[in-house]
Enzyme design. Structure first.
Site, PDB file in Angstrom:
ATOM      1  N   VAL A  90       0.836  -1.210   0.000  1.00  0.00           N
ATOM      2  CA  VAL A  90       0.000   0.000   0.000  1.00  0.00           C
ATOM      3  C   VAL A  90       0.872   1.263   0.000  1.00  0.00           C
ATOM      4  CG1 VAL A  90      -2.002  -1.112   1.054  1.00  0.00           C
ATOM      5  CG2 VAL A  90      -0.220  -0.162   2.545  1.00  0.00           C
ATOM      6  N   HIS A 106      -4.360  -4.272  -2.941  1.00  0.00           N
ATOM      7  CA  HIS A 106      -4.785  -4.093  -1.540  1.00  0.00           C
ATOM      8  C   HIS A 106      -4.999  -2.629  -1.209  1.00  0.00           C
ATOM      9  CE1 HIS A 106      -3.015  -8.250  -0.215  1.00  0.00           C
ATOM     10  NE2 HIS A 106      -4.146  -8.355  -0.897  1.00  0.00           N
ATOM     11  N   ALA A 216      16.057  -8.100  -2.019  1.00  0.00           N
ATOM     12  CA  ALA A 216      15.468  -7.643  -3.290  1.00  0.00           C
ATOM     13  C   ALA A 216      16.368  -6.632  -3.999  1.00  0.00           C
ATOM     14  CB  ALA A 216      14.101  -7.035  -3.021  1.00  0.00           C
TER      15      ALA A 216
HETATM   16  N1  APR Z   1      14.260  -8.694   0.157  1.00  0.00           N
HETATM   17  C1  APR Z   1      13.428  -9.636  -0.343  1.00  0.00           C
HETATM   18  N2  APR Z   1      12.478 -10.271   0.385  1.00  0.00           N
HETATM   19  C2  APR Z   1      12.373  -9.915   1.672  1.00  0.00           C
HETATM   20  C3  APR Z   1      13.200  -8.938   2.277  1.00  0.00           C
HETATM   21  C4  APR Z   1      14.175  -8.316   1.452  1.00  0.00           C
HETATM   22  N3  APR Z   1      15.010  -7.384   1.918  1.00  0.00           N
HETATM   23  N4  APR Z   1      12.840  -8.825   3.582  1.00  0.00           N
HETATM   24  C5  APR Z   1      11.831  -9.689   3.781  1.00  0.00           C
HETATM   25  N5  APR Z   1      11.541 -10.354   2.642  1.00  0.00           N
HETATM   26  C6  APR Z   1      10.516 -11.376   2.407  1.00  0.00           C
HETATM   27  C7  APR Z   1      10.261 -12.262   3.592  1.00  0.00           C
HETATM   28  O1  APR Z   1      11.121 -13.397   3.537  1.00  0.00           O
HETATM   29  C8  APR Z   1       8.807 -12.672   3.377  1.00  0.00           C
HETATM   30  O2  APR Z   1       8.718 -13.846   2.583  1.00  0.00           O
HETATM   31  O3  APR Z   1       9.299 -10.692   2.170  1.00  0.00           O
HETATM   32  C9  APR Z   1       8.207 -11.506   2.581  1.00  0.00           C
HETATM   33  C10 APR Z   1       7.261 -10.643   3.391  1.00  0.00           C
HETATM   34  O4  APR Z   1       6.143 -11.442   3.721  1.00  0.00           O
HETATM   35  P1  APR Z   1       4.944 -10.784   4.533  1.00  0.00           P
HETATM   36  O5  APR Z   1       5.499 -10.013   5.688  1.00  0.00           O
HETATM   37  O6  APR Z   1       3.956 -11.881   4.778  1.00  0.00           O
HETATM   38  O7  APR Z   1       4.329  -9.697   3.534  1.00  0.00           O
HETATM   39  P2  APR Z   1       3.369  -9.973   2.298  1.00  0.00           P
HETATM   40  O8  APR Z   1       3.667 -11.320   1.698  1.00  0.00           O
HETATM   41  O9  APR Z   1       3.470  -8.796   1.421  1.00  0.00           O
HETATM   42  O10 APR Z   1       1.914 -10.013   2.989  1.00  0.00           O
HETATM   43  C11 APR Z   1       0.831 -10.152   2.108  1.00  0.00           C
HETATM   44  O11 APR Z   1      -0.699  -9.888   3.962  1.00  0.00           O
HETATM   45  O12 APR Z   1      -1.114  -8.802   5.905  1.00  0.00           O
HETATM   46  C12 APR Z   1      -1.481  -8.874   4.586  1.00  0.00           C
HETATM   47  O13 APR Z   1      -2.364  -7.143   3.296  1.00  0.00           O
HETATM   48  C13 APR Z   1      -1.191  -7.574   3.906  1.00  0.00           C
HETATM   49  O14 APR Z   1      -0.379  -7.211   1.671  1.00  0.00           O
HETATM   50  C14 APR Z   1      -0.141  -7.920   2.874  1.00  0.00           C
HETATM   51  C15 APR Z   1      -0.359  -9.410   2.667  1.00  0.00           C
END
Ligand code: APR
Length: 234
Positions: A90, A106, A216
Site C-alpha cells: 500500500v 490491496h 530484493a
Molecule cells: N528482500 C526480499 N524479500 C524480503 C526482504 C528483502 N530485503 N525482507 C523480507 N523479505 C521477504 C520475507 O522473507 C517474506 O517472505 O518478504 C516476505 C514478506 O512477507 P509478509 O510479511 O507476509 O508480507 P506480504 O507477503 O506482502 O503479505 C501479504 O498480507 O497482511 C497482509 O495485506 C497484507 O499485503 C499484505 C499481505
C-alpha cells in the site's frame, strides 16, 4: 513477445525501511490483525485503526524507493512486451521508483474511501475519527486499504493478465495470503514460466520453476539486467 506479470509484497520495500508483516518483529507481531486490519476492528475502535495507518502513511511518506523498485520500472520501460506490475503493498514506492502503471490490489495509504457512499479521494497525512466524506459529508472516512474479509481490487483485470502471462515473477511476498498467493498456480496453469525472488523460500516456494534468494535490492536488479540483456531490449 513475452508478457511478464509481476506480483510484489512487503519484502520489496523492506530495504526502504518499511516493515513487513510476518518477519521477526513484523507488523503482525506488533498489532493484532483483527484489531487493525478488519472492518470489524475499524467499527470497534476507529481511533486505533486510524492511528495504525497514520503511522504507516507517515513512514511511507519518508521512505525512498530502493534498487528493486527502480529495476522493475526499468523493466517496464525497456521490455518490448507488456510488463504488468501487481502489488500487495500500500506504499507508493513502485511509483516513486518510476514504475507506471501499478495495480494496487490491496489499495493504497495515499487513498481515502467513504464507508457510506464509496467516494474516493486523496487521504490527508493523518486521518481523524469521524473525518467527513467530501462528497456525502458523513463521518465515514476510512483508509482506502483492503482489509481481511474484503475483496481485493482489480481482480478481474489481474486474472485477465495472468492467463496471458508467459513469465510470472513473485517478489518479496511470503505467499500466505490469498488470492495473491494463488497467482503462481494460475500462471503455471497457462504454461507460464514462474520465478520467485525473495529473501527466503516462500510458502509456495517449491512450485516455482526458478528461485533467486537474497535481498530484493540485489536479486531484482540482477534478474532484470539478465532479462533485458537476453532479449536485446532497446
Ligand atoms: N528482500 C526480499 N524479500 C524480503 C526482504 C528483502 N530485503 N525482507 C523480507 N523479505 C521477504 C520475507 O522473507 C517474506 O517472505 O518478504 C516476505 C514478506 O512477507 P509478509 O510479511 O507476509 O508480507 P506480504 O507477503 O506482502 O503479505 C501479504 O498480507 O497482511 C497482509 O495485506 C497484507 O499485503 C499484505 C499481505
Amino acid at each position: 513477445m513475452e508478457k511478464i506479470v509481476i506480483l510484489t509484497g512487503a519484502g520489496i520495500s523492506a530495504e526502504s525501511g518499511l516493515g513487513t508483516f510476518r518477519d521477526e518483529g513484523g507488523l503482525w507481531a506488533q498489532h493484532r490483525i483483527e484489531d487493525v486490519a478488519t472492518p470489524e476492528g475499524f467499527a470497534r475502535n476507529p481511533a486505533l485503526v486510524h492511528g495504525f495507518y497514520n503511522a504507516r502513511r507517515g513512514q511511507a511518506a519518508k521512505a525512498q524507493p530502493n534498487a528493486a523498485h527502480q529495476a522493475l520500472a526499468r523493466l517496464q520501460k525497456n521490455w518490448p512486451g507488456e510488463v504488468i506490475l501487481v502489488t500487495q503493498n500500500v506504499d507508493g514506492l513502485h511509483e516513486a521508483g518510476g514504475a507506471e502503471p501499478v495495480i494496487h490490489m490491496h489499495g493504497t495509504l495515499a487513498g481515502a474511501l467513504c464507508g457510506a457512499c464509496g467516494h474516493r479521494w486523496a487521504s490527508p497525512p493523518e486521518m481523524e475519527v469521524g473525518e467527513p466524506c467530501p462528497a456525502c459529508q458523513q463521518p465515514t472516512a476510512r483508509p482506502d486499504v483492503v482489509w481481511f474479509g474484503e475483496m481485493p481490487y482489480f481482480m478481474d483485470e489481474i486474472y485477465d493478465h495472468l492467463i496471458e502471462a508467459t513469465l510470472f515473477a513473485s517478489i518479496g511476498t511470503s505467499g500466505q495470503v490469498y488470492p495473491a498467493a494463488g497467482f503462481v498456480q494460475e500462471a503455471r496453469a497457462v504454461g507460464a514460466k514462474t520465478v520467485e525472488l525473495n529473501l527466503e523460500p516462500s510458502a509456495g516456494g517449491s512450485i516455482f520453476d526458478e528461485v533467486h534468494l537474497g535481498p530484493a535490492s540485489e536479486v531484482v536488479p540482477r534478474w532484470v539486467d539478465t532479462l533485458l540483456a537476453g532479449n536485446g531490449a532497446r
